[in-house]
Scaffold this motif. Structure first.
Motif, short mmCIF file in Angstrom:
data_model
loop_
_atom_site.label_atom_id
_atom_site.label_comp_id
_atom_site.label_asym_id
_atom_site.label_seq_id
_atom_site.Cartn_x
_atom_site.Cartn_y
_atom_site.Cartn_z
N SER A 14 -61.85 23.33 21.62
CA SER A 14 -62.46 23.39 23.01
C SER A 14 -61.56 23.75 24.04
O SER A 14 -60.24 23.67 23.82
N TRP A 15 -61.84 24.34 24.99
CA TRP A 15 -61.15 24.71 26.33
C TRP A 15 -61.94 23.61 27.20
O TRP A 15 -62.93 23.47 27.61
N PRO B 121 -56.13 21.55 40.57
CA PRO B 121 -55.12 20.47 41.37
C PRO B 121 -56.24 19.51 41.98
O PRO B 121 -57.18 19.97 42.65
N GLY B 122 -55.72 18.34 41.69
CA GLY B 122 -56.54 17.13 42.33
C GLY B 122 -57.93 16.67 41.62
O GLY B 122 -58.50 15.75 42.13
N GLY B 123 -57.96 17.42 40.60
CA GLY B 123 -59.32 17.37 40.02
C GLY B 123 -59.22 16.82 38.54
O GLY B 123 -57.89 16.50 38.11
N ASP B 124 -60.41 16.30 38.17
CA ASP B 124 -60.35 15.68 36.55
C ASP B 124 -60.35 17.03 35.70
O ASP B 124 -60.61 18.06 36.05
N ARG B 125 -60.02 16.60 34.50
CA ARG B 125 -60.07 17.71 33.32
C ARG B 125 -61.43 17.69 32.74
O ARG B 125 -62.03 16.80 32.26
N ALA C 175 -58.26 22.34 23.20
CA ALA C 175 -57.86 20.78 22.46
C ALA C 175 -58.77 20.84 21.20
O ALA C 175 -59.50 21.69 20.89
N VAL C 176 -58.26 19.82 20.27
CA VAL C 176 -58.83 19.73 18.80
C VAL C 176 -59.45 18.12 18.74
O VAL C 176 -58.76 17.46 19.31
N SER C 177 -60.81 18.04 18.27
CA SER C 177 -61.23 17.08 17.97
C SER C 177 -61.98 16.76 16.64
O SER C 177 -62.51 18.09 16.24
N LEU D 292 -66.41 15.63 25.73
CA LEU D 292 -65.69 14.60 26.44
C LEU D 292 -64.21 14.52 26.18
O LEU D 292 -63.82 14.35 24.70
N PRO D 293 -63.32 14.37 27.04
CA PRO D 293 -61.89 14.67 26.96
C PRO D 293 -61.38 13.45 26.09
O PRO D 293 -60.23 13.72 25.21
N ARG D 294 -62.09 12.40 26.04
CA ARG D 294 -61.56 11.15 25.19
C ARG D 294 -61.55 11.37 23.62
O ARG D 294 -61.22 10.65 23.08
N PHE D 295 -62.22 12.11 23.29
CA PHE D 295 -62.52 12.21 21.81
C PHE D 295 -61.62 13.52 21.29
O PHE D 295 -61.37 13.74 20.10
#
Length: 122
Positions: free
Chosen positions: A35-36, A41-45, A97-99, A105-108
């Protein structure tokens, strides 16, 4: 060791296009979701787009639907993000990123690239 290398970022005027690429090495068979995400700046992923291992399922964040297209090279751990009709609000660092899970969800996501800057001028 898993490594993700992104390329293709840059500066473009509003309405223009860019194509991002991400190649993952050190993974086994292409069964992982790739995923992408982007972070201003100042924001969440935030999730942008994702594709499953087979390349048969794609997901998009609402604001990029109909403008961005994610694709996966057949049987490879290489993905692309074609970004058209770019807007200033698309300006961010874009991360690949790879999951093992098909999630937005970024945490996965266990493995991340170093990021590539996309800047859209008005």
């Amino acid at each position: 060791q898993v490594q993700l290398v992104e390329s293709g970022g840059g500066l473009v005027q509003a309405g223009g296009s860019l194509r991002l690429s991400c190649e993952a090495s050190g993974l086994s068979a292409p069964t992982y979701t790739m995923s992408w995400f982007r972070q201003a700046p100042g924001g969440d992923r935030q999730f942008v787009a994702g594709v499953n291992g087979a390349g048969s399922i794609t997901d998009y964040e609402d604001s990029v639907k109909d403008r961005f297209t994610i694709s996966r090279e057949s049987a490879k751990n290489t993905i692309h993000l074609q970004m058209n009709s770019l807007k200033p609000e698309d300006t961010a660092v874009y991360y690949c990123a790879v999951s093992a899970l098909h999630s937005n969800l970024p945490r996965f996501y266990r493995y991340w690239g170093q990021g590539t800057q996309v800047t859209v001028s008005s």
